[in-house]
Design a protein around this motif. Structure first.
Motif, PDB file in Angstrom:
ATOM      1  N   GLY C  61       0.860  -1.181   0.000  1.00 55.32           N
ATOM      2  CA  GLY C  61       0.000   0.000   0.000  1.00 55.32           C
ATOM      3  C   GLY C  61       0.890   1.222   0.000  1.00 55.32           C
ATOM      4  O   GLY C  61       1.923   1.223  -0.673  1.00 55.32           O
ATOM      5  N   CYS C  62       0.540   2.222   0.788  1.00 55.70           N
ATOM      6  CA  CYS C  62       1.291   3.482   0.741  1.00 55.70           C
ATOM      7  C   CYS C  62       2.657   3.385   1.399  1.00 55.70           C
ATOM      8  O   CYS C  62       3.436   4.328   1.341  1.00 55.70           O
ATOM      9  CB  CYS C  62       0.479   4.596   1.376  1.00 55.70           C
ATOM     10  SG  CYS C  62       0.257   4.409   3.163  1.00 55.70           S
ATOM     11  N   GLY C  63       2.941   2.285   2.075  1.00 52.94           N
ATOM     12  CA  GLY C  63       4.283   2.084   2.611  1.00 52.94           C
ATOM     13  C   GLY C  63       4.538   2.731   3.954  1.00 52.94           C
ATOM     14  O   GLY C  63       5.654   2.670   4.475  1.00 52.94           O
ATOM     15  N   LYS C  64       3.513   3.341   4.541  1.00 50.31           N
ATOM     16  CA  LYS C  64       3.764   4.070   5.773  1.00 50.31           C
ATOM     17  C   LYS C  64       3.612   3.193   7.004  1.00 50.31           C
ATOM     18  O   LYS C  64       2.799   2.260   7.050  1.00 50.31           O
ATOM     19  CB  LYS C  64       2.783   5.259   5.897  1.00 50.31           C
ATOM     20  CG  LYS C  64       2.968   6.307   4.813  1.00 50.31           C
ATOM     21  CD  LYS C  64       4.384   6.847   4.776  1.00 50.31           C
ATOM     22  CE  LYS C  64       4.547   7.911   3.711  1.00 50.31           C
ATOM     23  NZ  LYS C  64       5.974   8.101   3.380  1.00 50.31           N
TER      24      LYS C  64
END
Lengths: 193, 1003, 109
Positions: C61-64
């Motif tokens: 996903g966004c990697g966060k």
């Protein structure tokens, strides 16, 4: 540069839907504070598109901007323009804390098109792909079977899917299996099932 | 004698005959039959042999709860064992084989177990096969293995394909009987999105057989109409042949759709596993009938009463012509009535209740059926089929009052709601005293992310067994579920069900109530695992008071049917033995899947080419076409060597090493990680991540760096290049790219979030090719476009430029110790550049080399490899890499860890080279032994081999290893025992075997 | 299979989009710290039956990285919040108190 080739050189398959590798596509990873004017200008000026909001993509053909995370954008430009675009963006960004890097070669892009496109992609991604939940203008990063991937819709029946170049063959084979002509689901569409 | 009845069979099509084989015999059935109904129609009463005692067994039930009729279906790549005949739809050409017998179903040698059954009570495995100890390996184990299991193992690869489908819905309804249909309709009318799964091919569940009316019409009409309405609704999806397999956290459920089992010639996937996310799940999963525990209740021809009438009404099959029925409740009278209407002789209904039953009993009586109240079956007679029963008083010990000849027995011990899916995710049960069953406790449902219940039971699954209550309960469930997630239920008429009044049931856990030991020894509870009433009583006697222990000691409920029919009966016997009320004894845990599902469905599409995501470099095809011996490195595939015709792999490796050191080699290094680290604080950040000082690296230069974990151990290494003031490019090992990228993001996001650093993973943006050997520079100069001389591009520096019109970044780094240029070119042109290098390099003797040649060359130079010299417990100091550890830095990841006493201990083994005295190759992983033995009697050790190869450059075996005080013991000879008795002797030497001063890489 | 809402991209991500990251709000001890503090930083972890704070990364996903507060026994999720904080924010603590009055987890309550 006729010897520049995409991962699968435009391979395609026709089954429940049409699966095709889209060939060379310019892509730039832009990291920075998205609310910063220089960062936004860097993206919009080379793509000709507006800044997208959270989980959205503004794409027209080979140009576009996709929202990847609160501090990352994926900027699309025609492949041959990517190098120059990075330079232009770097100049626009100046001293602003940011990173613009050419990743055109690092990715593979696929198009999935046809009335059963939602059903086919729903075999591979844990995402609600009903028309109410996902439509043109939206952008989603997720997992496609066993690899990370991202996609948006060019129109109500067409997905464009991005994955890493090294797994292009795997992704193509996945999409091919999912689009097997005798494997209609009939969930998101009344076609088959 | 069982046979087809001309006037019955609502599910069969007499115009479509089918031929199938059972144990090699050709038999006939009809479209619409299950394998079970077709076997019965052919008077095949014997369908298998029980697991432990090899008793002859027949078909007991008509649905998924069937414990006996397990078959091996199909052949070759389509063969599958343990398939229930009751859930197998008959198709033309079906082949079935019964299980667990030898040499044949009729004459089974295993039957001797039954004769010796006294010695095989519950728990016998815990008391036997222990003495003498030596017998275990040679005698007991082989015999047990032969006897173990039920079905045969498939010998060929599964010929079918499978797939997943991720479905999102507001409401998932599991069960397509009248409850499921009404609940679905009530929910769908609010506008909610509804998905309905029914495991059989038919809608309506039990209702069409059991009868009753809805709003004055026959219940079948209600079913048909409701299905039509639901089909027309846009927001409803209906699926038959789809079982709800399990309910999991946060509204996740699995649906198991069988697409081609009923028609194997159809193309496409065989099964589809629905991975469903629902906001609410309605379990309209019905109820299952219980057996009665009387002696001989497992003889072929003894069936559940509801199953018997299912065969008659649905398939037009009479399991017998002269039937005795035993019951403790009114429902069995439906069977008496249905049989009589079909022309089958119902000799007797034995109602254990002294006062008998209600309306249905009266109806049966009016039809001329003889009903004996307060009566029971003492035992069933017959071996491979029923020949008669002994009738006794239920309130007694089983003394026979009368012998009745018959050829089939129908039994009903009551109904148990199917609570499995409610229970899977933690829903609790309550004991209903009146109906003698467990049902869902509405106050303790399974709860979701918001802490609220997300499963709603409906109909019989909720303990409502009368048609009118089923419908109103289901309607309420549908509305409740929809309302809970924000939809507005419509006010409307709830369909009114009507049926006969039923008298209360009487719990009967043992028949007769005080059956003797001899009788209890033949009263079966769990048919599949051969557990009898006497076994559970034995367990209680031996002190197994907990239902969990009893289950495992007796194996009650542990077979493939998960005790669907047996659990409550077994529990009741245990409670009785312990003198405790049933709810106090409790139940064991229900676990998904509800019934067995195929391994293929669980794997989904992941098989063959797409079993895992293979990662290929831009030059992959060239490697493949040129003899690559592929090596997995994580999901990447790298050439181990390029094997030419007539060569062994070893030959190829030797050739590649020699050629690279003497002339020119090319290596595909594309898989190594490349991470861009940019920002004002990039240098500071890398100083924390590496043991080296990276911030002092100047633009244009490269530095080899080590990374450690906070626990001090080496996790990765690689060359860092300074690109400009703000920007670094970090190389990682092949396996490290994604890992180290994640590692960097973790520290930047979770610890140093105010530092200005961005990281981007550009590993795949570039194909990277190492051009290596004495002729390396000659080749690049021939290509032209940039100055690659020693002065313009010294060792450990990099330059951007062009070579033969390709935009390149060239790093002068060397893992082989030769003159080496690693060239990064955009991946889209990687193959073209590789081809060009081969073409233009031909005159310089160019050959590609693979990973093994690479590993040998670096070992010859004493360079370490992450994963060989490191194993997660090694620190840089162990490897003599003190020069890479900055003394100027106050802090870096791993620094504090390396200050602990066990890391500064001088007795930690240190890196050295090892040279066998005879030039042979030390075995991988060999240990150097020391004097004496430890407390376990094992020889003491003082070192181990970390890398070992045959070096063609030196013409002998070389190795690296970690040895106690190694660097201080140069020249000492150590002994390394091999695995086949041979011992190797090797001398401790410097790990740099070749070109000690590094001249070749520095030209 | 649980679902957690990523606070950065707003997606209700299922577990297969996420990578677990162990206990949240660990305090890093570096050079100069006692052996005991350093040992605890590396190895001592909470193991409660009930309220727990943990780290997750939206890897597919966004990697966060973000934090989640949830009940380890029932999988009730009290909330998710960004990882750039040394302690759970007040809204999260209040949300937990509403469902589990009197809760305690390490030094937070």
């Amino acid at each position: 540069m006729s010897d520049a080739v995409s991962a699968l050189k435009g391979a395609s398959f026709d089954g429940l839907v049409r699966v095709e590798e889209c060939g060379l596509q310019g892509m730039i990873t832009l990291r920075g504070d998205l609310s910063n004017r220089a960062v936004a200008k860097a993206a919009t000026s080379v793509s000709g598109q507006k800044m997208p909001g959270q989980n959205r993509a503004n794409v027209a053909g080979e140009s576009g901007i996709c929202w990847m995370s609160p501090d990352e954008l994926l900027v699309l430009v025609p492949y041959s323009e990517a190098g120059a675009a990075v330079e232009k963006m770097t100049a626009t960004l100046g001293k602003v804390h940011s990173l613009a890097v050419n990743v055109s070669d690092a990715r593979a892009v696929f198009r999935l098109s046809g009335p059963a496109a939602r059903d086919v992609l729903a075999k591979l991604c844990p995402v609600d792909l009903s028309p109410e939940a996902f439509g043109p203008g939206q952008f989603r990063r997720t997992r496609l079977a066993q690899v990370p991937a991202a996609f948006w819709m060019d129109d109500a029946e067409t997905f464009r899917i991005v994955c890493f170049r090294s797994v292009a063959q795997y992704v193509f084979d996945l999409l091919k299996a999912a689009a097997h002509p005798a494997a209609a689901v009939g969930y998101h569409t009344s076609v088959g099932g | 004698m069982s046979a087809r009845i001309a006037t019955q069979g609502r599910l069969i099509d007499r115009s479509k005959p089918i031929t199938f084989t059972f144990n090699g015999k050709r038999l006939h059935g009809l479209q619409g039959d299950t394998l079970a109904s077709a076997l019965l129609a052919n008077d095949q009463m014997l369908v298998g042999r029980s697991y432990k005692y090899h008793r002859p067994r027949g078909i007991l039930a008509s649905g998924a709860e069937e414990p006996n009729a397990l078959m091996g279906l199909g052949e070759g790549g389509k063969f599958e064992p343990n398939q229930r005949a009751t859930t197998t739809e008959l198709y033309d050409g079906l082949t079935a084989r019964s299980q667990n017998h030898w040499p044949s179903l009729e004459f089974d040698v295993g039957q001797v177990n039954a004769a010796l059954s006294r010695f095989f009570p519950a728990g016998f495995y815990y008391k036997t096969f222990m003495w003498p100890k030596s017998f275990w390996e040679k005698v007991y184990e082989p015999v047990i293995r032969q006897a173990a299991g039920l079905g045969a193992v498939p010998k060929e690869r599964d010929a079918d394909t499978y797939e997943y489908f991720y479905a999102f819905t507001d409401i998932l309804v599991i069960g397509g009987g009248v409850a499921g249909l009404q609940a679905a309709k009530a929910a769908a009318q609010t506008g909610a999105k509804v998905l309905v799964l029914e495991q059989t091919p038919h809608w309506g569940g039990r209702a069409p057989v059991d009868g009753g009316t809805v709003d004055g019409e026959p219940v079948e009409a209600f079913v048909e109409r409701t299905v039509a309405e639901l089909s027309a609704m846009e927001n409803v999806t209906l699926r038959t042949r789809a079982m709800g397999a399990g309910v999991y956290d946060h509204g996740y459920a699995l649906g198991y759709e069988r697409l081609t089992d009923h028609a194997p010639l159809l193309a496409g996937p065989r099964h589809r596993l629905w991975r469903i996310r629902a906001k609410r799940i309605i379990t309209a999963t019905g109820a299952i009938e219980r057996t009665l525990s009387f002696a001989g209740n497992d003889i072929p021809g003894v069936m559940l009463a509801s199953a018997m009438r299912d065969y008659v009404v649905n398939y037009g099959v009479a399991p017998g012509q002269r039937v005795v029925i035993a019951t403790n409740n009114d429902d069995a009278y439906r069977t008496a009535i249905a049989l009589k209407q079909a022309g089958i002789e119902v000799l007797r209904v034995l109602d254990a209740r002294n006062s008998g039953g209600g309306d249905l009993m009266r109806q049966a009586h009016e039809m001329g059926i003889r009903i004996d109240c307060g009566r029971a079956i003492a035992r069933v007679k017959g071996a491979k089929r029923v020949t008669g029963v002994s009738v006794c008083a239920h309130d007694g010990e089983g003394g026979a009052l009368e012998e009745v000849a018959c050829d089939a027995v129908a039994m009903s011990g009551g109904w148990s709601p199917v609570v499995h899916l409610w229970s899977h995710c933690g829903g609790k049960l309550i004991w209903d005293e009146t109906q003698a069953h467990f049902r869902p406790d509405p106050n303790r449902p399974p709860t979701g992310a918001d802490g609220e219940g997300f499963v709603v039971p409906a109909g019989a699954a909720n303990g409502e067994l009368m048609l009118d209550a089923v419908l109103s309960d289901a309607d309420a469930a549908g509305k409740l579920a929809a309302k809970a997630i924000g939809f507005k239920p419509k006010r409307g008429k709830v369909p009114q069900g009507a049926g006969p009044e039923e008298a209360p049931m009487m719990p009967v856990w043992l028949m007769p109530a005080r059956a003797t030991t001899a009788l209890r020894n033949k009263a079966f509870l769990d048919y599949q695992n051969d557990v009898k009433v006497s076994d559970v009583q034995l367990a209680a006697q031996e002190g197994y008071e907990s239902v969990e222990h009893t289950k495992r000691y007796t194996t009650l409920g542990m077979a493939t049917d998960q005790g669907k029919i047996a659990n409550i009966n077994g529990l009741a016997i245990l409670a009785d033995s312990l003198n405790a009320p049933i709810p106090q004894v409790g139940t064991t845990t229900f676990r998904p899947p509800y019934t067995p599902i195929s391994m293929g469905a669980i794997a989904g599409e992941a098989r063959g080419e797409i079993f895992q995501p293979l990662r290929r470099t831009p030059m992959h095809d060239w490697h493949d076409e040129n003899g690559a011996d592929w090596e997995p490195v994580g999901h990447w595939r790298r050439p181990y060597a390029y094997v030419r015709p007539g060569e062994s792999v070893h030959d190829a490796v030797m050739r590649e090493v020699k050629n690279t050191r003497e002339k020119l080699g090319l290596l595909d290094a594309s898989t190594l990680g490349k991470l861009i680290v940019k920002g004002r604080d990039a240098g500071k950040f890398l100083d924390m991540l590496y043991t080296n000082m990276m911030s002092t690296l100047k633009p244009g230069k490269c530095r080899y760096g080590l990374m450690c974990s906070e626990n001090g151990f080496l996790i990765d290494d690689g060359v860092v290049a300074r690109i400009d003031e703000d920007t670094f490019l970090c190389h990682t090992t092949t396996g490290g790219a994604d890992r180290i990228h994640a590692h960097m993001e973790e520290w930047l996001q979770c610890e140093w979030w105010d530092w200005q650093v961005y990281v981007a993973n550009v590993t795949e943006q570039f194909a990277q090719i190492a051009v290596v050997g004495p002729n390396a520079r000659k080749l690049l100069e021939k290509l032209g476009g940039m100055d690659v001389s020693k002065d313009a591009l010294p060792f450990m520096e990099w330059r951007d430029g062009q070579l033969a019109g390709f935009d390149v970044r060239v790093y002068r780094i060397s893992f082989s110790g030769e003159l080496s240029y690693e060239i990064a070119v955009p991946a889209c042109r990687g193959r073209a550049f590789w081809d060009l290098l081969l073409k233009e390099g031909a005159e310089f003797g160019v050959m590609p080399y693979g990973t093994e040649a690479l590993h040998i060359m670096r070992a010859e130079k004493g360079f370490i490899m992450i994963g060989d010299e490191t194993d997660g417990t090694v620190i840089p100091q162990d490897l003599g890499l003190h020069w890479a550890i900055s003394k100027k830095k106050d802090d870096y990841l791993g620094k504090r860890a390396q200050q602990r006493s066990h890391m500064t201990d001088p007795n930690r083994w240190k890196l050295v080279g090892l040279e066998t005295l005879d030039g042979s190759v030390l075995p991988d992983g060999a240990y150097a032994v020391a004097e004496g033995v430890n407390e376990n009697g094992q020889r003491n050790v003082q070192g181990r081999v970390t890398s070992t190869y045959f070096s063609p450059t030196l013409g002998r075996g070389i190795a690296m290893g970690l040895v106690l005080h190694g660097p201080d013991r140069m020249g000492e000879v150590l002994e390394f025992p091999g695995t086949d008795g041979k011992a190797f002797k090797a001398k401790i030497v410097s790990p740099v075997f070749y070109d000690k001063d590094g001249e070749k890489q520095n030209v | 299979m649980l679902i957690l809402q990523c606070p950065y991209c707003g997606i209700d991500a299922e577990e297969t989009e996420l990578a677990p990251g162990g206990e949240a709000h660990l305090k890093r001890h570096g050079p100069g710290s006692s052996d005991e503090d350093f040992h605890d930083y590396l190895f001592a972890r909470e193991n409660p039956r009930g309220v727990h704070f943990e780290r997750w990364r939206h890897a597919n996903g966004c990697g966060k990285w973000f934090h989640a507060a949830r009940d380890t026994a029932t999988l009730e999720v009290f909330g998710t919040y960004p990882a750039q904080t040394t302690e759970p924010p007040k809204e999260i603590r209040d949300a937990i108190t509403a469902r589990r009055p009197g809760w305690r987890w390490r030094e937070f309550s």
